[in-house]
Design an enzyme around this catalytic site. Structure first.
Site, mmCIF file in Angstrom:
data_model
loop_
_atom_site.group_PDB
_atom_site.id
_atom_site.type_symbol
_atom_site.label_atom_id
_atom_site.label_comp_id
_atom_site.label_asym_id
_atom_site.label_seq_id
_atom_site.Cartn_x
_atom_site.Cartn_y
_atom_site.Cartn_z
ATOM 1 N N ASN A 48 11.204 -38.356 -13.874
ATOM 2 C CA ASN A 48 11.403 -39.879 -14.335
ATOM 3 C C ASN A 48 11.121 -40.172 -15.787
ATOM 4 O O ASN A 48 10.129 -40.394 -16.370
ATOM 5 C CB ASN A 48 10.685 -40.527 -13.295
ATOM 6 C CG ASN A 48 10.738 -42.011 -13.676
ATOM 7 O OD1 ASN A 48 11.710 -42.469 -14.229
ATOM 8 N ND2 ASN A 48 10.054 -42.709 -12.929
ATOM 9 N N LYS A 65 12.049 -42.728 -17.147
ATOM 10 C CA LYS A 65 11.567 -44.185 -17.236
ATOM 11 C C LYS A 65 12.388 -44.832 -18.409
ATOM 12 O O LYS A 65 13.654 -44.274 -18.666
ATOM 13 C CB LYS A 65 10.181 -44.388 -17.516
ATOM 14 C CG LYS A 65 9.520 -43.677 -16.343
ATOM 15 C CD LYS A 65 7.806 -44.191 -16.403
ATOM 16 C CE LYS A 65 7.209 -43.654 -15.175
ATOM 17 N NZ LYS A 65 5.894 -44.106 -14.983
ATOM 18 N N HIS A 108 10.519 -47.519 -7.190
ATOM 19 C CA HIS A 108 9.486 -47.249 -8.081
ATOM 20 C C HIS A 108 8.346 -48.197 -8.142
ATOM 21 O O HIS A 108 8.730 -49.465 -8.104
ATOM 22 C CB HIS A 108 9.867 -46.704 -9.448
ATOM 23 C CG HIS A 108 8.803 -45.999 -10.017
ATOM 24 N ND1 HIS A 108 7.648 -46.776 -10.959
ATOM 25 C CD2 HIS A 108 8.662 -44.806 -10.567
ATOM 26 C CE1 HIS A 108 7.054 -46.166 -11.412
ATOM 27 N NE2 HIS A 108 7.496 -44.834 -10.990
ATOM 28 N N GLU A 168 6.717 -49.547 -10.483
ATOM 29 C CA GLU A 168 7.192 -50.542 -11.649
ATOM 30 C C GLU A 168 8.228 -51.545 -11.322
ATOM 31 O O GLU A 168 8.424 -52.509 -11.718
ATOM 32 C CB GLU A 168 7.612 -49.446 -12.870
ATOM 33 C CG GLU A 168 6.508 -48.940 -13.609
ATOM 34 C CD GLU A 168 6.670 -47.849 -14.112
ATOM 35 O OE1 GLU A 168 8.000 -46.971 -14.485
ATOM 36 O OE2 GLU A 168 5.645 -46.939 -14.397
ATOM 37 N N GLU A 186 3.336 -42.246 -4.736
ATOM 38 C CA GLU A 186 2.824 -42.412 -5.977
ATOM 39 C C GLU A 186 1.631 -43.482 -6.123
ATOM 40 O O GLU A 186 1.954 -44.741 -6.440
ATOM 41 C CB GLU A 186 3.634 -42.978 -7.119
ATOM 42 C CG GLU A 186 4.989 -41.981 -7.034
ATOM 43 C CD GLU A 186 5.883 -42.127 -8.242
ATOM 44 O OE1 GLU A 186 5.963 -40.949 -9.185
ATOM 45 O OE2 GLU A 186 6.118 -43.203 -8.806
ATOM 46 N N GLY A 231 0.792 -42.815 -15.214
ATOM 47 C CA GLY A 231 0.608 -43.159 -16.555
ATOM 48 C C GLY A 231 -0.825 -43.195 -17.010
ATOM 49 O O GLY A 231 -1.174 -43.535 -18.327
ATOM 50 N N SER A 286 0.650 -38.989 -13.192
ATOM 51 C CA SER A 286 -0.084 -37.982 -13.952
ATOM 52 C C SER A 286 0.106 -36.439 -13.657
ATOM 53 O O SER A 286 -1.151 -35.721 -13.819
ATOM 54 C CB SER A 286 -1.168 -38.369 -14.305
ATOM 55 O OG SER A 286 -1.421 -39.642 -14.759
HETATM 56 P P1 PGA Z 1 3.434 -40.422 -14.654
HETATM 57 O O1 PGA Z 1 4.374 -41.345 -14.022
HETATM 58 O O2 PGA Z 1 3.772 -39.198 -14.523
HETATM 59 O O3 PGA Z 1 3.567 -40.483 -16.185
HETATM 60 O O4 PGA Z 1 1.931 -40.739 -14.054
HETATM 61 C C1 PGA Z 1 5.030 -40.630 -12.550
HETATM 62 C C2 PGA Z 1 5.850 -41.757 -12.164
HETATM 63 O O5 PGA Z 1 5.635 -43.184 -12.454
HETATM 64 O O6 PGA Z 1 6.795 -41.398 -11.448
#
Ligand code: PGA
Length: 253
Positions: free
Chosen positions: A9, A11, A97, A99, A169, A175, A215
């Site tokens: 992803n 983003k 997601h 976000e 997640e 993140g 992560s």
């Molecule tokens: P990350 O994000 O691996 O940077 O923690 C995962 C995600 O939001 O899909």
């Protein structure tokens, strides 16, 4: 056997030049994929066609959109329809997601509509769920995630549900560099699978891929993916580095 999936992803990252560079590294990478061990790369919308062109010769690697709208077409300025995604050959779409839920106020019921329209156009939804830190601290994560599944997926028929990929997640691990332990991931994945089994029966539940996100890195992927109910990962930060993401793909079981 259910599919094992390493999903990237990106983003809202990468200029065109950076996207070209990352895609060409991925296109050249030595990755160990098969029909049941695949990779999915979710790129920003402006690079969908480019990604498909660059990765077209890479068997078992697919391109995903990071979002879509719930309506077929019309006066929804700025949105991307699944009909558009289908017309350019996009195979997967991320839906819900955290976000999108947090910054764009996407609700379980809107996400149910997005899942429906993606399935209608034969695009595989990667449905994201997961709890925030306060919910984990109150130990109510199962109820919370259970409700996300119930309100966005449980109206589907068994046949439709089998076309959905689920990504768990935990928001507190996204993140932040703080990965859920492999035991915490397994525990929640087993809970999700048991909720699917209670509603649809165990053979349907056993056929659905449940990815872990939060992560994931080259250094922790193999341990997470080795858990019996963890069928791969959805990877943000580490997917922006081709070597790191290649190691994650090659850690799939
Ligand atoms: P990350 O994000 O691996 O940077 O923690 C995962 C995600 O939001 O899909």
């Amino acid at each position: 056997m259910r599919k094992q999936i390493a999903a990237a992803n990106w983003k809202m990252n990468c200029t065109l030049t950076q996207a070209e560079e990352l895609l060409s590294k991925l296109a050249a990478a030595e990755i160990n994929v098969t029909e049941n061990r695949i990779s999915v790369i979710a790129v920003p919308a402006p690079y969908l066609i480019l990604a498909q062109q660059q990765l077209v010769h890479k068997a078992n690697v697919f391109v995903a959109a990071q979002n879509c709208y719930s309506k077929k077409s019309g006066a929804y300025t700025g949105e991307t329809s699944v009909e558009m995604l289908q017309s350019i050959g996009t195979a997967y779409v991320l839906i819900g997601h955290s976000e999108r839920r947090e910054y764009f106020h996407e609700t379980n019921s809107l996400l149910a509509d997005k899942v429906n329209i993606a399935l209608e156009y034969n695009i595989t939804p990667i449905f994201c769920c997961g709890e925030a830190l306060d919910i984990r601290e109150a130990n109510t994560q199962n109820e919370f995630v259970g409700r996300q599944l119930e309100e966005s997926l449980f109206h589907l028929t068994a046949e439709q549900l089998q076309k959905v990929v689920i990504a768990y997640e935990p928001i507190w691990a996204i993140g932040t560099g703080k990965t859920a332990s492999s035991e915490q991931a397994q525990e929640m994945h087993a809970y999700i699978r048991s909720a699917l089994a209670a509603k649809y029966g165990s053979s349907v539940a056993d056929s659905i891929s449940i990815l872990y996100g939060g992560s994931v890195k080259g250094s922790n992927a193999a341990e997470l993916f080795a858990q019996p109910d963890v069928d791969g990962g959805l990877v943000g930060g580490a997917s922006l580095n081709a070597e790191e993401f290649t190691a994650i793909i090659n850690a799939l079981k």
